[in-house]
Design an enzyme around this catalytic site. Sequence first.
Site, PDB file in Angstrom:
ATOM      1  N   GLU A  59     -68.279  28.438 -36.991  1.00  0.00           N
ATOM      2  CA  GLU A  59     -67.179  29.336 -36.635  1.00  0.00           C
ATOM      3  C   GLU A  59     -65.956  29.268 -37.551  1.00  0.00           C
ATOM      4  O   GLU A  59     -65.337  30.300 -37.815  1.00  0.00           O
ATOM      5  CB  GLU A  59     -66.736  29.043 -35.196  1.00  0.00           C
ATOM      6  CG  GLU A  59     -67.768  29.435 -34.165  1.00  0.00           C
ATOM      7  CD  GLU A  59     -67.407  28.907 -32.789  1.00  0.00           C
ATOM      8  OE1 GLU A  59     -67.163  29.719 -31.895  1.00  0.00           O
ATOM      9  OE2 GLU A  59     -67.359  27.669 -32.622  1.00  0.00           O
ATOM     10  N   ARG A 119     -59.314  29.081 -25.224  1.00  0.00           N
ATOM     11  CA  ARG A 119     -59.359  28.702 -26.643  1.00  0.00           C
ATOM     12  C   ARG A 119     -58.368  29.521 -27.465  1.00  0.00           C
ATOM     13  O   ARG A 119     -57.814  29.029 -28.452  1.00  0.00           O
ATOM     14  CB  ARG A 119     -60.774  28.828 -27.209  1.00  0.00           C
ATOM     15  CG  ARG A 119     -60.927  28.212 -28.595  1.00  0.00           C
ATOM     16  CD  ARG A 119     -62.361  28.222 -29.080  1.00  0.00           C
ATOM     17  NE  ARG A 119     -63.126  27.078 -28.642  1.00  0.00           N
ATOM     18  CZ  ARG A 119     -63.314  25.963 -29.366  1.00  0.00           C
ATOM     19  NH1 ARG A 119     -62.738  25.840 -30.561  1.00  0.00           N
ATOM     20  NH2 ARG A 119     -64.057  24.993 -28.910  1.00  0.00           N
TER      21      ARG A 119
END
Length: 759
Positions: A712, A310
Site C-alpha cells: 500500500e 485509518r
Amino acid sequence: MSVGTKKPHDSAELHVTGAARYVDDIPCPANTLHLAFGLSTEAHAEITALDLSAVRAAPGVVAVMTAEDMPFANNASPAPAPEPVLAEGVALFVGQPIFVVAATSHLAARKAARLAKIDYAPRPAILTIEEALEANSHFEGGPVTWARGDTEAGFTQAEHIVEGSFDMGGQEHFYLEGQAALALPEDQGMVIRCSSQHPSEIQHKVADALGCAMHDVRVEMRRMGGGFGGKESQGNHLAIACAVMARATGRPCKMRYDRDDDMMITGKRHDFKIKYRLGADAEGKIVAAEFTHLARCGWSPDLSLPVCDRAMLHADSSYYLPNIRIESHRLRTNTQSATAFRGFGGPQGMIATEVALDHLAHVMGLDPLDLRKRNYYDPEGGQSTHYGQPVEDFILPELTAELQKSAEFAARKAQVAVWNSTNATLKRGISLTPVKFGISFTLTQLNQAGALVHVYSDGSIQLNHGGTEMGQGLHRKVCQVAASVFGVSDEDVRITATATDKVPNTSATAASSGADLNGMAVKAACETIKARLADFFAESTGCASEDVTFGNGEVRAGSQSLPFAKLAKLAYEARISLSSTGFYATPKISWDRIKGQGRPFFYFAYGAAVTEVVIDTLTGENRILRTDILHDAGASLNPALDIGQIEGGYVQGAGWLTTEELVWDNKGRLRTHAPSTYKIPACSDRPRIFNVDLWDEPNREETIYRSKAVGEPPFMLGISAFLALEDACKSCGPNWPDLQAPATPEAVLAAVHRARGDA
C-alpha cells in the site's frame, strides 16, 4: 541465499502464456448451475410486489431464490452489523441484489434475471455527503473525534492561518479478474473455490448461511487476477449464494459478475470531503490543525469504520502536529457500500494534509517542500503521533535529501519556472511529496498468521500459508523465505493453493501485511524442521547441532556434508518428522479505537516521489512528464517484485487523483459502470520518464529478514502527481487555485480560472 535476490513472479510464465487458472477457468462438473442476481433499479424503496413467474419460466432456469428462501443467515457483512445477501423487503441502492437465479448457463441466468416484475414504493434517497449530513445519517450514531493538545490556543499563536475544503472522489478497483465463486456440494459439507483475499471470512459466512460449522466448509483460493481490497469482503455475496443454491439443488453452482454488474454491485474507495484549518508561526512551524472528515460510506457499514479510523490515523501524514483535532463523520447513503481499497483510508487522510500544507505555503510565500521539511518529525525521536505512538524510525529527512539530489529537483524546479515565464498556454508543475505509512491491521487480533510446511523424502518442499496471491508476488517471496532457511534453490519449493483446511483462522491478505505475517509463519515452520534435521545430522556425525549449516543444496557438519535431499531421505528412514506448522503474531502493538490511543502499527514505511507535469490552460488536458521515486522497502525480500509494486502503486494512486471519476445521477444510478465511461490509467498515461529506486536500509524492527511492506505505501506516492498539477495551476495567476480531485481536464481548467481570478 534466495532472499534479497531478484526473482520473477512464481506464476509469471503461466500469466504470459495464458495457462494460469483462475476461478472461471476451472473445469466444472457437467451438471453445474450458473447464477445471476436480479438487481434493484431504485436507490431507496419498499418492495411492494415481486413477480418472478417469468423468471422461473425462462429457458434454462432451474431455481430462483429470494431472501425468504435463505435457510439460515442472510448476511454477508464483515462488520458486526448485518448486510443482507438478498434484499429484505427494502431496496437500499441501485444495484442491490433482490433475488438470485440458477440456470443451465451463465447467459441464460443473466437473461432470466431481467424478466422480473418488481413494484416499488419509493422512499427519500440520501445520495450525497451533504444530504447525509442534513439528515444526520451516520454510522456509529454520530461523529468520532480524536484530539491532542489545545487547537484553539494553538491558533491564537499562529501568524498564518489557512482554511479550505477538499473533495476527493472514490475509485473503482477494476481488477482484471471479476468477482467469481464456485460451490461444490459434498456428502459432508461444501467446497468453495473463489477469488477472495479472505478465504476464512468466506468460510465463516458460508457456514452461517448453511447453518453448519466452519469445519464443514473448505475454501480454496489459488490466485486472483487482482484485488486491491475489492475482494476482501465483496466476494462474500457470491460464495454464499452459490453455497445455498448448491445445498438446495444438490448441484455445483458457479457465479461470476460481468464487468457491468461487478461495477454496479460492488463497493468502491470511499469518497471524502475534508475541511481543514491549519495554523503556523512566523517560521512556518505548524502550531494547530483541525480536520473534519466527511466520508460517504454507502448503504451498509462493511469496512467503513476501520477505513475512516485509518484516515484519521494518517491525518498527520509525515508531520509533527502538536495541537490537532480530527472529527470523522461516517455517513450512510443509498449508494454502493464503500469498502477496502489499497491504502484503506490512509490516502484520503494524507492528501488533505498535503493540500492544506500547499495552501499554507502559498499564503506564506514559501516553497512547499521547505515548509514540509520544517514540519517533519524529529528523526532523533522524542515525538509521538496524535494517537500516542512514538515515531522512532523517521528517515524522511535523509531520504528526501537523497531524492532531491538524484532527481535534480532544484535545477528542474528552476527550469519549470523559466518555462512558465515564457509559455502562455502550456504550463508545467513539479512537486516532491513524502509518504509515512503505518504497517499492521488496526484490529489487533488480525495481526497473526499460520503456515504448514512439508519436506518430502526426496528433498522437495511443499508449503501452505494463510496469505492469498493477487498478483503482488507474495507466494514467490514466501518460497524465497523457505529456500533461504533450508539453503536450497527456489525450484525445490512448491506452494499450494490457500486452503482453510490446511491453515485455519487466517486473516485477510490486506494492510500490506501478507509477507510480514505469512513470511514469518513460514520461517517458523521451516526453522522447526531445520532444527530436527540439524539435530539428526549432528548426532550421526558427532558434531554439535549449532555447527550444522545449510546452503547451496547441501548440509555441512565439520568436514562432512550431504546433499539436502539425501539428508531428508535418511531422516525419513530414521522416523524424524519432516512436517511442521508455524505461527506468528506481530509484537509491540496495542490499540484502543474508541480513545484513539495506542500503538496500532509495528513500524512505518517511508518513501518520496517527484512528479513533473504539463497542463494545457485552454482545455485542462494534462500529462505526467517524469516521475522519480525513492522508496523504503527495508532489506527487500525481492527487489524486482518490490519495484513492480511501487510502479503499479504510483500509477494507481495517480489514476485515483486524475483520470478516474465515478459519477452517480440524481436517482442514485452509477453512470460510470463500464470501461467505456470509467477511465483507469492506460500505458499512454504513464510517466514518459519513470525512475524508481529502493532505499537500501534494513528495517529497525524484527520483520521477516528486516524487510518492509510494499503493497500500500507506494499508492500515496501518486499524491505528488496531483500536487504537481496544482503547482502548474498556481503558475497561472496569483490566487490559490483550489484544485479538487479527481483532477480531470474540467477540474484543472476550473483551477486555472480560479488562479487567474476569473469570474
